[in-house]
Design a protein around this motif. Structure first.
Motif, mmCIF file in Angstrom:
data_model
loop_
_atom_site.group_PDB
_atom_site.id
_atom_site.type_symbol
_atom_site.label_atom_id
_atom_site.label_comp_id
_atom_site.label_asym_id
_atom_site.label_seq_id
_atom_site.Cartn_x
_atom_site.Cartn_y
_atom_site.Cartn_z
ATOM 1 N N ILE A 188 -68.762 12.446 -2.727
ATOM 2 C CA ILE A 188 -68.850 12.519 -4.187
ATOM 3 C C ILE A 188 -68.481 13.948 -4.521
ATOM 4 N N ASP A 240 -67.944 7.154 -7.100
ATOM 5 C CA ASP A 240 -68.936 7.986 -7.769
ATOM 6 C C ASP A 240 -69.613 7.322 -8.970
ATOM 7 N N VAL A 277 -72.778 3.593 -6.053
ATOM 8 C CA VAL A 277 -72.938 4.572 -4.963
ATOM 9 C C VAL A 277 -73.915 4.111 -3.884
ATOM 10 N N VAL A 310 -71.920 12.130 -13.295
ATOM 11 C CA VAL A 310 -71.853 12.141 -11.837
ATOM 12 C C VAL A 310 -73.122 12.699 -11.182
ATOM 13 N N SER A 356 -75.293 9.958 -10.203
ATOM 14 C CA SER A 356 -74.746 9.269 -9.018
ATOM 15 C C SER A 356 -75.067 10.030 -7.742
ATOM 16 N N MET A 357 -74.955 11.367 -7.821
ATOM 17 C CA MET A 357 -75.243 12.191 -6.645
ATOM 18 C C MET A 357 -76.696 12.006 -6.206
ATOM 19 N N THR A 392 -61.313 4.402 -7.689
ATOM 20 C CA THR A 392 -62.572 5.045 -8.101
ATOM 21 C C THR A 392 -63.003 4.484 -9.447
#
Lengths: 274, 274, 274
Positions: free
Chosen positions: B19, B43, B48, B69, B72-73, C64
């Motif tokens: 990512i 991502d 994810v 994002v 998502s991380m 993506t």
């Protein structure tokens, strides 16, 4: 004069904030480095002001516009104006969609740009806010050649006056003007239109050169366009010699920018002061 | 030992979930492949966890952070922890904005990282959570050289202890430590800072090597940093020989990683165990 | 026949709208140019209809995927159908996540595709909507070789019939069929799987060729897959000769597409009409 301008970049390697499209963003970052700067590529609305505050110039490119990023561009541009940093605009594909037309209009209305760079169809669309139908790339009938160069110059001067900034029009012959001074640049190669990102990279080089030469925006715009055109020529020579194609051309274009020095520039530049 | 570690990658080519930022994402994908893995780059917050579940390691790089994002991380990192996968962090530009500082703090608080990789100014910012002003790239006064290497080592060991993971600091001399063991790596070339993505790619290589060597995180981190540095040296030799510039350098850097074998690594590695 | 198809592209250089992933988007843009078209890469939901309206074909690639872009894909696809433009789908990594499965199902349900291109595991996942576990890249046991080629052909014909379009399956042996006509292509090189983007670029080339050859979708799909495979072979020869690696391979792959002509294609194509 270019000698001093190039030295200023070496003496004060600038931080260049790029808010640009995701297609050519890697090329833009690499060309900033090749041109002697360091790229910063942040585009979140919650951090662009912080990033502008540590930068020496701002480059806004609307190649892959989206709603999220337009707000970031506005915020970053206003902050850059507030801090007195040069701001460069590439209105990629303006004329191709309502979103682009409206967004670019807002950007122009709200931000004072130092330089606007585009091909002739983009600069025309910018001026007339009329719809063109050729998408992101230049229209055949928009190419500037010797037949209509006088007319083109007058038009671009008018645009520069209207937007009160330097206009750099790239094409077979490049035109750079601040509405009074005009330079034509006859460097470049047709293969530059066979890779993506040549235009975007030109904008990044302008922004890099401006960052260390805030008092010579017109001159560095001429220099940036010339360096890109000349690098296109050298890259083309190399792929012919090595029997390679467009992707190698892209590599050598960036290579040449990274190797550019004053002597090469002086020797091969084809700049005509009108 | 490196022989066995490299063989493990060949025997079990890993899937590496990245990512990362949209500037160097293509380089990251290509370097994962060059290093012997397969990249997965999803991502979206809604997928994810599915993607982590089929991966062998996770790489989180905050280069072009945005609100979408970050979530998502976090989700991916927690899932990776749950599954016992190695997780590598590159806190790009931490210190340069409030958003970066806060996001990186949250990531560190919520996820157990196996390796954190950065330049010295990032690792310092990470530690002090203080604001630095040099943007994404390293500060002149943060360069680690022989003058302050002892001090630097002690500092990085302290950071590794604090975050309970391997810290890899890249620079003129690279420092890798798990808070007890320390290696200095003297491979590399200054031109590595003249292209974008060297740091990001190093993180991807670490994540790739970790994926097939979960029990040797420290050793593979040293190996990854060495392979990148050595590839920088070889790439530089090639552009000098061929009279090329920064973009060719990038190409040859990835080339060399793809061609790396144990014998080359053994012959040219400049690793000092402190 | 390929002679005429290639000439059509030269005579009517098409505008190709790509809504694709941010990993390989630059490669996709460059390969469209190398193949003789001009790329348009817009993905904001508020402008995709405008951009489709000035384009000659549309390429949708879900590499993506994110929630924002799925809506744009649907809107663009429907508009392209309305205008009678060829639409090409690359269902990258379908089977790897719930989000991918559902999104691809929606795309297939709502849009009439001219061509769907994928590796065998993607095409199988597309067909069965079953979950596979190997991520974005092809599974070992999904490779088509001479042992199961008959069975594979029958399966792909069934898929083409089900989705009423051309299916192009890339692998050691490529299979292209419109459910009745079938071609096997034995060009290509294993190194094509050692760089990211080969598959994505193949989709972009198909979309480019289709744009100027709307009445020969099957034939241009065969041609596109052959050109890519052949370019992989030539690129591999070049890196062996020059002792280079995967990144140079990528460069030469695009180079070769940009230099492709009918004579080369005729001389080296390994197409078997089944």
């Amino acid at each position: 004069m270019f000698k001093k301008l190039l030295e200023n970049i070496k003496l004060n390697p600038p931080l260049v904030h790029n808010i640009t499209n995701y297609v050519t963003v890697n090329d833009c970052a690499n060309i900033v480095l090749a041109a002697g700067g360091s790229p910063l590529m942040a585009d979140d609305v919650n951090e662009v002001e912080d990033i502008v505050s540590i930068s020496n110039s701002l480059y806004i490119n609307v190649g892959t516009l989206n709603t999220r990023v337009i707000e970031s561009m506005l915020k970053a541009g206003k902050k850059a104006n507030e801090l007195g940093l040069p701001v460069v605009l590439d209105p990629v594909g303006v004329g191709a969609s309502k979103l682009r037309n409206e967004s670019v209009k807002t950007l122009i209305d709200e931000i004072d740009f130092s330089v606007i760079k585009g091909n002739m169809s983009e600069i025309k669309a910018l001026y007339t806010n009329a719809k063109n139908t050729g998408g992101v790339d230049v229209q055949e009938d928009d190419l500037v050649d010797n037949q209509n160069i006088e007319e083109a110059i007058e038009f671009v001067k008018k645009v520069a006056k209207k937007f009160n900034c330097v206009i750099a029009v790239t094409g077979a012959i490049d035109i750079v003007t601040d509405s009074e001074k005009v330079c034509l640049i006859r460097n470049g190669h047709a293969m530059m239109s066979k890779i993506t990102g040549t235009g975007c990279m030109t904008g990044s080089v302008i922004a890099t050169y401006c960052a260390s030469n805030k008092d010579n925006i017109f001159a560095v715009s001429v220099m940036a366009v010339t360096v890109m055109g000349l690098s296109g020529e050298k890259a083309y020579e190399k792929i012919v010699e090595r029997e390679e194609g467009t992707s190698s051309f892209r590599t050598y274009l960036i290579d040449t920018v990274s190797l550019m020095d004053f002597d090469t520039l002086k020797k091969y530049a084809k700049i005509e002061i009108v």
